[in-house]
Write a protein that holds these residues in place. Structure first.
Motif, PDB file in Angstrom:
ATOM      1  N   ASN A  64       0.321  -4.358  -6.547  1.00 31.36           N
ATOM      2  CA  ASN A  64       1.276  -3.985  -6.705  1.00 31.36           C
ATOM      3  C   ASN A  64       1.839  -2.579  -5.955  1.00 31.36           C
ATOM      4  O   ASN A  64       3.145  -2.257  -5.873  1.00 31.36           O
ATOM      5  N   LEU A  65       1.162  -1.260  -5.582  1.00 34.02           N
ATOM      6  CA  LEU A  65       2.083  -0.216  -5.128  1.00 34.02           C
ATOM      7  C   LEU A  65       2.520  -0.207  -3.291  1.00 34.02           C
ATOM      8  O   LEU A  65       3.493  -0.221  -3.020  1.00 34.02           O
ATOM      9  N   VAL A  66       1.763  -1.626  -3.196  1.00 35.26           N
ATOM     10  CA  VAL A  66       1.719  -1.861  -2.042  1.00 35.26           C
ATOM     11  C   VAL A  66       3.361  -2.547  -1.599  1.00 35.26           C
ATOM     12  O   VAL A  66       4.452  -1.999  -0.703  1.00 35.26           O
ATOM     13  N   GLU A  67       3.978  -2.873  -3.297  1.00 40.58           N
ATOM     14  CA  GLU A  67       4.742  -4.068  -2.745  1.00 40.58           C
ATOM     15  C   GLU A  67       5.658  -2.854  -3.263  1.00 40.58           C
ATOM     16  O   GLU A  67       7.317  -2.640  -3.115  1.00 40.58           O
ATOM     17  N   LEU A  68       5.578  -1.779  -4.236  1.00 42.67           N
ATOM     18  CA  LEU A  68       6.213  -0.719  -4.353  1.00 42.67           C
ATOM     19  C   LEU A  68       7.132  -0.056  -2.911  1.00 42.67           C
ATOM     20  O   LEU A  68       7.685   0.512  -3.226  1.00 42.67           O
TER      21      LEU A  68
ATOM     22  N   GLU B 238       1.099   4.010   6.324  1.00 43.04           N
ATOM     23  CA  GLU B 238      -0.078   3.107   6.988  1.00 43.04           C
ATOM     24  C   GLU B 238      -0.872   2.958   5.561  1.00 43.04           C
ATOM     25  O   GLU B 238      -1.994   2.700   5.710  1.00 43.04           O
ATOM     26  N   TYR B 239      -0.176   2.446   4.117  1.00 45.59           N
ATOM     27  CA  TYR B 239      -0.422   1.428   3.447  1.00 45.59           C
ATOM     28  C   TYR B 239      -1.425   0.702   3.299  1.00 45.59           C
ATOM     29  O   TYR B 239      -1.808  -0.803   3.062  1.00 45.59           O
ATOM     30  N   LYS B 240      -0.648  -0.475   4.769  1.00 38.13           N
ATOM     31  CA  LYS B 240      -0.715  -1.575   5.514  1.00 38.13           C
ATOM     32  C   LYS B 240      -2.099  -2.280   5.808  1.00 38.13           C
ATOM     33  O   LYS B 240      -3.294  -2.243   5.952  1.00 38.13           O
ATOM     34  N   GLU B 241      -2.512  -0.844   7.319  1.00 34.21           N
ATOM     35  CA  GLU B 241      -4.313  -0.459   7.572  1.00 34.21           C
ATOM     36  C   GLU B 241      -5.216  -0.193   6.217  1.00 34.21           C
ATOM     37  O   GLU B 241      -6.059  -0.831   5.887  1.00 34.21           O
ATOM     38  N   LEU B 242      -4.714   0.198   5.432  1.00 30.18           N
ATOM     39  CA  LEU B 242      -5.862   0.449   4.133  1.00 30.18           C
ATOM     40  C   LEU B 242      -5.753  -0.607   3.420  1.00 30.18           C
ATOM     41  O   LEU B 242      -6.631  -0.970   2.792  1.00 30.18           O
ATOM     42  N   HIS B 243      -4.938  -1.226   3.278  1.00 28.72           N
ATOM     43  CA  HIS B 243      -4.883  -2.857   2.686  1.00 28.72           C
ATOM     44  C   HIS B 243      -5.628  -3.727   3.041  1.00 28.72           C
ATOM     45  O   HIS B 243      -6.327  -4.118   2.698  1.00 28.72           O
ATOM     46  N   GLN B 244      -5.748  -3.739   4.563  1.00 31.23           N
ATOM     47  CA  GLN B 244      -6.845  -4.334   5.022  1.00 31.23           C
ATOM     48  C   GLN B 244      -8.161  -4.422   5.335  1.00 31.23           C
ATOM     49  O   GLN B 244      -9.024  -5.047   5.063  1.00 31.23           O
ATOM     50  N   GLU B 245      -8.385  -2.784   4.896  1.00 26.18           N
ATOM     51  CA  GLU B 245      -9.392  -2.422   4.415  1.00 26.18           C
ATOM     52  C   GLU B 245      -9.574  -2.346   3.226  1.00 26.18           C
ATOM     53  O   GLU B 245     -11.265  -2.780   3.556  1.00 26.18           O
ATOM     54  N   ASN B 246      -9.348  -2.335   2.452  1.00 24.82           N
ATOM     55  CA  ASN B 246      -9.952  -2.930   0.819  1.00 24.82           C
ATOM     56  C   ASN B 246      -9.991  -4.438   1.212  1.00 24.82           C
ATOM     57  O   ASN B 246     -10.400  -4.721  -0.106  1.00 24.82           O
TER      58      ASN B 246
END
Length: 620
Positions: free
Chosen positions: A100-104, A31-39
């Motif tokens: 970077n975290l998302v890439e990991l 669920e990192y994509k939704e988090l990345h969008q909010e950030n």
């Protein structure tokens, strides 16, 4: 502390006091994509200072983890002393960490997908082989059932044929019997009608008696033939084929798990060895880092099993399995990795008996000039045996001892000893020209060595690394060294003092030392490559382990040493400990003038048998 806002069951967002910094706790990598969008959206909303609501936040201190506007005087000391930076720079830096975290997480997801795909591929591969096994079992079972039914039909047909023959024979006998019965009935009627109450018909009665005797003879002959052809109580019997029954009892086959990660060396899938010979089978893993519990079992021709001598892990996923078969016949080696059998097993092992295998014809039967004696043997590059006899021709035999052809030289030479090079060239000592000659496989001369230096050249050996040629000079009592590439004289060994006396042959150890068959001194001597005497290896004597007039010496791949001397052919190990005699009482080996190892896996030797003027081929 501001309240914790729960975005989902897997992601929590926490805002620190006096700060616009958001800390994310990620509990589910998917669920990192939704988090990345909010950030990303948070950067677009202006943040207000809590102490100065009319001002946007402009500074962030990484040391204090605080944000403020420029009017926050309490922050100025921190700004001067700590690493305070514009808040947008801090947000950009933080977002880079998030990226970077998302890439990991993306990498983790890809790895998991790769593992999943590998598992699915393995599943498909396994199910495919299950189906192949199922199909093979059904086909094999159907084939056996079909074969059994066909055999049953043949047996029933054979039984019917027996019945027909028996029925036909019985019908023939019954017809003959009925004929005799009718004849007897006719005689009875005639006798009654023509002779009863008529004493004057004595002559007629005598005729009837002769007829009755003839009938009795026919019946006795019929009974005799019947007893001979069809003895009493003869009945058809079904004799069961116990081999078929044994196959059914033991089963049509068996299901085994095969480990495809391991491979047996291509040269080890089917091997031939001699009785009692230690051999090695190499097994490698396709994954060099893989190490498993590899085990091996030898299966005798009788079906009994025995343990192998050793299973050794050599590193990089490679194993060496050593075994030894003590009886001739067809053996097998079953190899397993854990509970699974290796692909390609069982390894088929043909074990041949020790001793004499073949003997060639007498060399003189095929020579143009029959006045010279057998001198040496070597293996040609085509696998045939080359035979020299101190003449200007070579004879060629195959390894079954059959004559192939006579090969004459175009020039006048007398070939004594020979040495085959790795490139297919042949070196030979020419006692006629007192030199050593290098020729190609067509016996065309390439170069020569020692002309005007050698007196009576004999045995030859070449160090392939140093390119030094060693030649025993029989009458000069030394070993002469040449450069094999340009023919330069490099020195002599044993020419000073009494170290050598009529040396006949020379060979090299793995370390490059020389072993010399010192014919006149009745011993085997060792020198280093520079000619320094090291030690005497074998001394004079009649008993086994000693020599009289050694003629030839060679080594095999296992560094065993083979010495031919007067009436004796002996095997020593690399430490020159006597192992056994290679000649037997009835093999006719007598005064061997030359020897050569032609096979190492199946230890096989050829010997120039001077006593009978033929070549002996033997397993050792």
């Amino acid at each position: 502390m501001r309240k914790v806002r729960l975005l989902s069951n897997n992601i929590n967002v926490i805002t620190a006091p006096n700060s616009s910094t958001t800390v994310y706790c990620i509990h589910n990598i998917y669920e990192y994509k939704e988090l990345h969008q909010e950030n990303k959206m948070s950067k677009e909303v202006p943040r207000r200072c809590q102490d100065h609501p009319d001002n946007n936040l402009q500074l962030f201190c990484a040391n204090c983890n605080k944000s403020a506007c420029k009017k926050c005087t309490h922050f100025m000391q921190c700004y001067e002393e700590h690493d305070a930076k514009p808040i947008w720079n801090a947000i950009d830096a933080f977002n880079k960490q998030v990226s970077n975290l998302v890439e990991l997480v993306d990498d983790i997801k890809q790895k998991l997908e790769g593992v999943y795909n590998s598992i699915m591929d393995d599943k498909v591969y396994f199910e495919m082989h299950v189906q192949l096994c199922r199909t093979a079992i059904e086909a094999h079972t159907d084939a056996i059932v079909r074969k059994v039914k066909e055999e049953g039909k043949k047996l029933l047909l054979d039984l019917e044929n027996v019945c027909k023959e028996k029925t036909k024979a019985i019908e023939s006998e019954v017809m003959e019997l009925e004929s005799h019965q009718q004849q007897a009935q006719s005689l009875k009627r005639l006798i009654t009608e023509t002779t009863m109450n008529k004493p004057g018909n004595t002559r007629t009665l005598d005729d009837y008696m002769r007829n009755i005797d003839d009938v009795n003879k026919n019946i006795e002959e019929m009974q005799s033939q019947n007893d001979q052809l069809y003895p009493k109580k003869v009945t058809p019997t079904f004799r069961i084929n116990t081999k078929v029954d044994d196959a059914i009892v033991k089963g049509l086959g068996k299901i085994v798990c095969v480990d495809n990660k391991y491979a047996i060396d291509k040269d080890d899938k089917a091997i031939t060895v001699t009785e009692g010979q230690t051999f090695a089978v190499i097994v490698s893993s396709l994954d060099e880092s893989n190490r498993c519990n590899v085990a091996a079992t030898l299966i005798k021709p009788s079906g009994e099993t025995t343990a192998t001598d050793e299973v050794k892990y050599m590193g990089n996923g490679e194993y060496i399995i050593k075994g030894r078969c003590d009886k001739e016949g067809d053996w097998k080696m079953e190899i397993t990795a854990g509970v699974a059998h290796l692909k390609g097993t069982p390894v088929n092992i043909k074990v041949e008996p020790l001793g004499l295998v073949h003997t060639t014809d007498t060399i003189g039967d095929h020579k143009v000039e029959n006045k010279y004696c057998l001198s040496d043997v070597q293996l040609d590059k085509d696998g045939c045996i080359l035979v020299s006899s101190n003449s200007n021709e070579l004879l060629k035999f195959n390894q079954s001892g059959e004559f192939v052809e006579n090969i004459p030289f175009s020039h006048n030479v007398r070939v004594n000893k020979m040495h085959t090079m790795g490139n297919g060239h042949i070196l030979y000592s020419d006692t006629e020209g007192k030199r050593v000659v290098m020729c190609n496989d067509k016996l065309e001369e390439i170069s020569q060595f020692g002309k005007g230096i050698l007196i009576n050249p004999w045995g030859l050996a070449v160090n392939d690394k140093t390119r030094v040629l060693f030649v025993t000079d029989f009458h000069a009592h030394c070993v002469v060294k040449f450069n094999v590439d340009d023919g330069r004289l490099l020195g002599k060994i044993g020419s000073k003092g009494e170290e050598l006396h009529y040396p006949r042959d020379v060979t090299l150890t793995k370390e490059g030392n020389l072993m010399v068959a010192d014919w006149g001194n009745h011993r085997i001597q060792m020198f280093d490559a520079d000619g320094t005497f090291i030690k005497t290896l074998v001394i004079e004597g009649e008993e086994d382990g000693k020599v009289k007039h050694p003629n030839a010496i060679v080594t095999d791949r296992d560094e065993n040493i083979i010495v031919a001397s007067i009436n004796k052919l002996q095997l020593f190990d690399k430490n020159v400990l006597f192992i056994k005699r290679l000649d037997g009482k009835n093999d006719g080996i007598n005064s061997t003038s030359g020897i050569s190892v032609i096979s190492n896996r199946q230890r096989k030797l050829i010997a120039a048998n001077l006593g009978e003027n033929n070549v002996k081929i033997l397993n050792y």
